[in-house]
Design a protein around this motif. Structure first.
Motif, PDB file in Angstrom:
ATOM      1  N   ASP A   1       1.964   4.443   5.301  1.00 33.76           N
ATOM      2  CA  ASP A   1       2.247   3.005   5.389  1.00 33.76           C
ATOM      3  C   ASP A   1       1.505   2.194   4.333  1.00 33.76           C
ATOM      4  OD1 ASP A   1       3.830   3.535   7.589  1.00 33.76           O
ATOM      5  OD2 ASP A   1       2.231   3.103   9.028  1.00 33.76           O
ATOM      6  N   GLU A   2       0.471   2.759   3.733  1.00 33.59           N
ATOM      7  CA  GLU A   2      -0.320   2.055   2.717  1.00 33.59           C
ATOM      8  C   GLU A   2       0.247   2.198   1.307  1.00 33.59           C
ATOM      9  OE1 GLU A   2      -4.454   3.049   2.766  1.00 33.59           O
ATOM     10  OE2 GLU A   2      -4.646   2.703   4.925  1.00 33.59           O
TER      11      GLU A   2
ATOM     12  N   TRP B   1       3.627   6.485  -7.373  1.00 30.28           N
ATOM     13  CA  TRP B   1       3.288   5.906  -6.077  1.00 30.28           C
ATOM     14  C   TRP B   1       2.191   4.870  -6.284  1.00 30.28           C
ATOM     15  CZ3 TRP B   1       5.435   6.708  -1.273  1.00 30.28           C
ATOM     16  CH2 TRP B   1       6.418   7.686  -1.218  1.00 30.28           C
ATOM     17  N   TYR B   2       2.185   3.857  -5.434  1.00 27.44           N
ATOM     18  CA  TYR B   2       1.220   2.757  -5.526  1.00 27.44           C
ATOM     19  C   TYR B   2       0.478   2.643  -4.205  1.00 27.44           C
ATOM     20  CZ  TYR B   2      -0.505  -2.032  -6.188  1.00 27.44           C
ATOM     21  OH  TYR B   2      -1.288  -3.147  -6.307  1.00 27.44           O
ATOM     22  N   HIS B   3      -0.860   2.702  -4.254  1.00 24.71           N
ATOM     23  CA  HIS B   3      -1.672   2.500  -3.056  1.00 24.71           C
ATOM     24  C   HIS B   3      -2.014   1.015  -2.985  1.00 24.71           C
ATOM     25  CE1 HIS B   3      -5.554   2.953  -0.660  1.00 24.71           C
ATOM     26  NE2 HIS B   3      -4.551   3.201   0.160  1.00 24.71           N
ATOM     27  N   VAL B   4      -1.394   0.332  -2.045  1.00 22.45           N
ATOM     28  CA  VAL B   4      -1.482  -1.134  -1.961  1.00 22.45           C
ATOM     29  C   VAL B   4      -2.911  -1.635  -1.753  1.00 22.45           C
ATOM     30  CG1 VAL B   4      -0.686  -3.180  -0.705  1.00 22.45           C
ATOM     31  CG2 VAL B   4       0.922  -1.328  -1.222  1.00 22.45           C
ATOM     32  N   PRO B   5      -3.688  -1.118  -0.789  1.00 19.11           N
ATOM     33  CA  PRO B   5      -5.032  -1.671  -0.577  1.00 19.11           C
ATOM     34  C   PRO B   5      -5.955  -1.590  -1.792  1.00 19.11           C
ATOM     35  CG  PRO B   5      -4.381  -0.369   1.317  1.00 19.11           C
ATOM     36  CD  PRO B   5      -3.350  -0.132   0.256  1.00 19.11           C
ATOM     37  N   SER B   6      -5.817  -0.527  -2.594  1.00 19.78           N
ATOM     38  CA  SER B   6      -6.722  -0.389  -3.741  1.00 19.78           C
ATOM     39  C   SER B   6      -6.087  -0.801  -5.064  1.00 19.78           C
ATOM     40  CB  SER B   6      -7.211   1.063  -3.866  1.00 19.78           C
ATOM     41  OG  SER B   6      -6.139   1.926  -4.210  1.00 19.78           O
TER      42      SER B   6
END
Length: 84
Positions: A15-16, A55-60
């Motif tokens: 989900d992140e 892919w993109y890790h939204v929080p970081s």
């Protein structure tokens, strides 16, 4: 719950993350014709197999590459661009 490993933050809930598409070589803007640009923009690999994906890790705020077997939906490895 599905888990994807961020190369910076380790295993995280899917989900992140946001899928960014295939890793593909962009045509040379100064030399590419319309047909080459159309192929780059619209044509994708559809058959099952191992693919390199953005892919993109939204929080970081981290973009990275995941090598994923699309037939088995199994992530083989993840890494930052340039660290293959």
């Amino acid at each position: 719950m599905k888990v994807l490993t961020c190369p910076v933050n380790g295993p995280r809930s899917i989900d992140e993350f946001v899928y960014g598409g295939e890793v593909r070589e962009m045509p040379n803007p100064a030399a590419a014709g319309d047909a080459e640009w159309a192929d780059y923009v619209w044509c994708r690999q559809g058959e099952p197999g191992v693919r390199r994906e953005w892919w993109y890790h939204v929080p970081s705020g981290t973009w990275f590459v995941a090598e994923r077997d699309t037939e088995r939906d199994d992530v083989l490895r993840t890494y930052l661009w340039g660290q293959a």
